[in-house]
Design a protein around this motif. Structure first.
Motif, mmCIF file in Angstrom:
data_model
loop_
_atom_site.group_PDB
_atom_site.id
_atom_site.type_symbol
_atom_site.label_atom_id
_atom_site.label_comp_id
_atom_site.label_asym_id
_atom_site.label_seq_id
_atom_site.Cartn_x
_atom_site.Cartn_y
_atom_site.Cartn_z
ATOM 1 N N TYR A 163 0.834 -1.197 0.000
ATOM 2 C CA TYR A 163 0.000 0.000 0.000
ATOM 3 C C TYR A 163 0.875 1.255 0.000
ATOM 4 N N PRO A 164 0.320 2.385 -0.458
ATOM 5 C CA PRO A 164 1.122 3.608 -0.564
ATOM 6 C C PRO A 164 1.455 4.204 0.798
ATOM 7 N N SER A 165 2.477 5.007 0.805
ATOM 8 C CA SER A 165 2.857 5.743 2.006
ATOM 9 C C SER A 165 2.582 7.224 1.783
ATOM 10 N N LEU A 166 2.146 7.885 2.836
ATOM 11 C CA LEU A 166 1.825 9.314 2.783
ATOM 12 C C LEU A 166 2.780 10.057 3.698
ATOM 13 N N ASN A 167 3.506 11.006 3.140
ATOM 14 C CA ASN A 167 4.451 11.814 3.910
ATOM 15 C C ASN A 167 4.012 13.268 3.899
ATOM 16 N N LEU A 168 3.935 13.866 5.076
ATOM 17 C CA LEU A 168 3.651 15.295 5.225
ATOM 18 C C LEU A 168 4.961 16.003 5.546
ATOM 19 N N PHE A 169 5.138 17.185 4.996
ATOM 20 C CA PHE A 169 6.371 17.900 5.274
ATOM 21 C C PHE A 169 6.105 19.391 5.288
ATOM 22 N N GLY A 170 6.970 20.094 5.925
ATOM 23 C CA GLY A 170 6.896 21.543 5.976
ATOM 24 C C GLY A 170 8.234 22.115 6.368
ATOM 25 N N ASN A 171 8.497 23.314 5.917
ATOM 26 C CA ASN A 171 9.720 23.983 6.337
ATOM 27 C C ASN A 171 9.451 25.476 6.406
ATOM 28 N N GLY A 172 10.218 26.137 7.157
ATOM 29 C CA GLY A 172 10.066 27.575 7.338
ATOM 30 C C GLY A 172 11.207 28.123 8.160
ATOM 31 N N GLY A 173 11.261 29.454 8.258
ATOM 32 C CA GLY A 173 12.323 30.070 9.030
ATOM 33 C C GLY A 173 12.535 31.515 8.610
ATOM 34 N N TRP A 174 13.761 31.959 8.755
ATOM 35 C CA TRP A 174 14.107 33.333 8.439
ATOM 36 C C TRP A 174 15.326 33.355 7.534
ATOM 37 N N GLN A 175 15.333 34.290 6.594
ATOM 38 C CA GLN A 175 16.461 34.427 5.677
ATOM 39 C C GLN A 175 16.682 35.910 5.383
ATOM 40 N N ALA A 176 17.909 36.371 5.492
ATOM 41 C CA ALA A 176 18.205 37.783 5.249
ATOM 42 C C ALA A 176 19.676 37.946 4.913
ATOM 43 N N ALA A 177 19.949 38.975 4.126
ATOM 44 C CA ALA A 177 21.346 39.286 3.825
ATOM 45 C C ALA A 177 22.015 39.966 5.005
ATOM 46 N N ASP A 178 21.239 40.758 5.732
ATOM 47 C CA ASP A 178 21.751 41.460 6.906
ATOM 48 C C ASP A 178 21.312 40.692 8.134
ATOM 49 N N ILE A 179 22.253 40.196 8.883
ATOM 50 C CA ILE A 179 21.909 39.382 10.045
ATOM 51 C C ILE A 179 21.098 40.159 11.071
ATOM 52 N N ALA A 180 21.221 41.485 11.069
ATOM 53 C CA ALA A 180 20.442 42.297 12.003
ATOM 54 C C ALA A 180 18.959 42.256 11.652
ATOM 55 N N LYS A 181 18.626 41.972 10.384
ATOM 56 C CA LYS A 181 17.233 41.911 9.947
ATOM 57 C C LYS A 181 16.705 40.471 9.844
ATOM 58 N N LEU A 182 17.495 39.513 10.383
ATOM 59 C CA LEU A 182 17.138 38.112 10.205
ATOM 60 C C LEU A 182 15.786 37.765 10.830
ATOM 61 N N MET A 183 15.481 38.333 11.985
ATOM 62 C CA MET A 183 14.260 37.975 12.693
ATOM 63 C C MET A 183 13.084 38.872 12.329
ATOM 64 N N ASN A 184 13.225 39.714 11.328
ATOM 65 C CA ASN A 184 12.111 40.557 10.898
ATOM 66 C C ASN A 184 11.026 39.717 10.238
ATOM 67 N N VAL A 185 9.807 40.232 10.251
ATOM 68 C CA VAL A 185 8.689 39.541 9.614
ATOM 69 C C VAL A 185 8.939 39.399 8.123
ATOM 70 N N GLN A 186 9.524 40.401 7.525
ATOM 71 C CA GLN A 186 9.779 40.365 6.101
ATOM 72 C C GLN A 186 10.798 39.282 5.717
ATOM 73 N N SER A 187 11.539 38.779 6.689
ATOM 74 C CA SER A 187 12.575 37.780 6.418
ATOM 75 C C SER A 187 12.056 36.348 6.507
ATOM 76 N N THR A 188 10.792 36.168 6.878
ATOM 77 C CA THR A 188 10.256 34.810 7.057
ATOM 78 C C THR A 188 9.984 34.141 5.715
ATOM 79 N N PHE A 189 10.071 32.815 5.727
ATOM 80 C CA PHE A 189 9.659 32.006 4.571
ATOM 81 C C PHE A 189 9.076 30.708 5.106
ATOM 82 N N TRP A 190 8.208 30.053 4.333
ATOM 83 C CA TRP A 190 7.647 28.767 4.739
ATOM 84 C C TRP A 190 7.096 28.032 3.524
#
Length: 492
Positions: free
Chosen positions: A319-346
């Motif tokens: 029988y088939p297998s079903l895999n759920l996945f997700g990823n997210g976090g923060w990405q920025a060129a300037d580490i000072a802006k890493l935790m900004n909302v605009q830096s999020t991805f998912w």
């Protein structure tokens, strides 16, 4: 595309999978085994609850021997074979914990930072031409979560197999403890039997030395012949030889006990002590009770459960297998802006995998699992049959040895009277000394045989306790379970 719209649908799919999931493979049921209605016993044996005669745990206490009890405790603490089984039990517990951990999603993080320079002569990948080299920084803090939905019970069967294997290891540990402690008790009573024989030989040597003095004085007085002296000397030296050879046997059993209690043989010694203990009264119990009282039978039964679960694991591959996945976090060129909302991805998603063509591998795996189950059933039934055989052999053996002990005691009493009569008649000049020598040899042989029977009775009693499971009960396995706890789930 707006992925947020699809996220509730993904959650709904996962919930539906949890609710509608089914478990492949046959439901486990203990295989039947031939069970006799009663033992083939005669008085004084009777069928009753074995718990009346065999204490749980320290079964050797029924023999009321403090030295034996002390040795048994040393063996439980220091025997290396037991330590091997304890380590294997811990491995089985860890394996079960690994399978239980698959019930939870995997969460990982892989933070990173990168500074790179792009060539000014790089190919253009947009409508904007490349005019110069570019240097840029990339700081990322990503989280990834994954989960395989147990749609068709492969994980559940794996957990079931691991739990059953853990229980089998627990039963194996109890069986190893029973085997080691029974072997120790058997060696101990055999050593004491040899001490008793040595005592008989030493006392016989003293008696023969006095007899030799008597014959020698009569020979010097011209009453007895030199043949009488030679016959007495021959028996005296032969008896001394027996005592010397028995010392070697005694040392071998002493060394065997040393290994069982975890001590070097050269440093281990037991002082001589003749056998005084009498076999305790034990009840054989009902044959049907034996299936719950033997740890080796319980181990074989749990191995059946493991093999049954393996069939479900193999069938789930269809029988088939079903895999759920997700990823997210923060990405920025300037580490000072890493935790900004605009830096999020998912991102979230799911995939279904199904093997279309395996060349018959899945069918072969199911056949292999079924063959393993059939073998485990046969092994279980063989374990049950051997359990019944061992108990019946020991019960019959004790019955025979009890009768032999009574008749042999009568033989010793008769041999002792024969020697007294022969000695009196020799002193009175009615018979030659050969009759006395024969009577002495006959008494020695019968006393030794009585000591051997006494030792065999105790050793057979030990074997019966072992065959009855040593007071163990399969219900104790109910406490041996691996359950997921919060501290274990969040542990690294």
């Amino acid at each position: 595309m707006n992925r947020s719209r699809h996220f509730p649908a993904l959650i709904g799919l996962a919930v539906s999978a949890f609710i509608g999931g089914c478990t492949m493979g046959p439901k486990y049921q203990r295989a039947t085994a031939p069970v006799p209605a009663k033992w083939d016993v005669s008085e004084p044996w009777r069928e009753s609850s074995p718990k009346d005669g065999v204490p749980k745990g320290e079964w050797w206490s029924v023999f009321r021997d403090d030295e034996l009890s002390a040795l048994e405790k040393q063996a439980l603490d220091a025997n290396q074979t037991i330590k091997v089984s304890v380590a294997r039990l811990e491995q089985a517990r860890a394996s079960a914990a690994v399978q239980i951990a698959t019930q939870f999603p995997n969460l990982s993080v892989a933070p990173g930072t990168e500074r790179q320079r792009l060539s000014g002569n790089r190919p253009a990948n947009s409508n904007f031409p490349v005019r110069s080299p570019v240097s840029q920084t990339n700081n990322v803090l990503p989280f990834t979560v994954g989960y395989e939905v147990d749609l068709f019970g492969r994980r559940r069967r794996s957990i079931e197999a691991a739990q059953a294997s853990y229980l089998a290891s627990a039963a194996d540990l109890e069986n190893v403890r029973l085997v080691i402690t029974a072997e120790l008790a058997g060696d101990y009573f055999t050593l004491r039997q040899l001490d008793t024989e040595l005592g008989i030989l030493n006392r016989t040597v003293e008696t023969l030395q006095k007899g030799l003095q008597l014959v020698d004085s009569r020979h010097k007085g011209g009453v007895a012949s030199g043949l009488d002296v030679a016959e007495e000397e021959t028996l005296l030296n032969a008896t001394r030889t027996q005592a010397i050879l028995l010392q070697q046997q005694r040392k071998q059993f002493e060394d065997a006990i040393a290994v069982l209690v975890g001590k070097p043989a050269p440093d281990f010694h037991l002082s001589s002590k003749e056998l005084k203990a009498e076999p305790p009264a034990l009840d054989a119990g009902l044959p049907s009770d034996l299936l719950e009282r033997r740890p080796d039978v319980a181990e074989a039964e749990r191995q059946m459960a493991v093999a049954n679960a393996q069939i479900g694991i193999a069938r789930a591959a269809y029988y088939p297998s079903l895999n759920l996945f997700g990823n997210g976090g923060w990405q920025a060129a300037d580490i000072a802006k890493l935790m900004n909302v605009q830096s999020t991805f998912w991102a979230v998603g799911a995939n279904v995998a199904e093997s279309i063509f395996t060349g018959g591998a899945r069918r072969a795996q199911v056949q292999f699992a079924r063959g393993g189950y059939d073998a485990s059933v046969a092994f279980y039934r063989d374990s049950v049959l051997n359990a019944f055989r061992e108990v019946q052999d020991d019960v019959t053996g004790l019955t025979v040895l009890d009768q032999a002990n009574q008749s042999q005691q009568q033989a010793v009493d008769s041999a002792r009277r024969t020697l007294d009569i022969a000695t009196s008649r020799y002193v009175g000049g009615l018979v030659n000394y050969l009759d006395v020598v024969n009577a002495q040899q006959n008494l020695l042989n019968n006393e030794q045989q009585l000591a051997v029977i006494h030792g065999q009775r105790l050793v057979t009693n030990v074997l019966l306790v072992k065959a009855l499971g040593g007071g163990w009960d399969a219900s104790s396995l109910s406490a041996v379970q691996v359950k997921s706890k919060l501290k274990d789930v969040v542990a690294p």
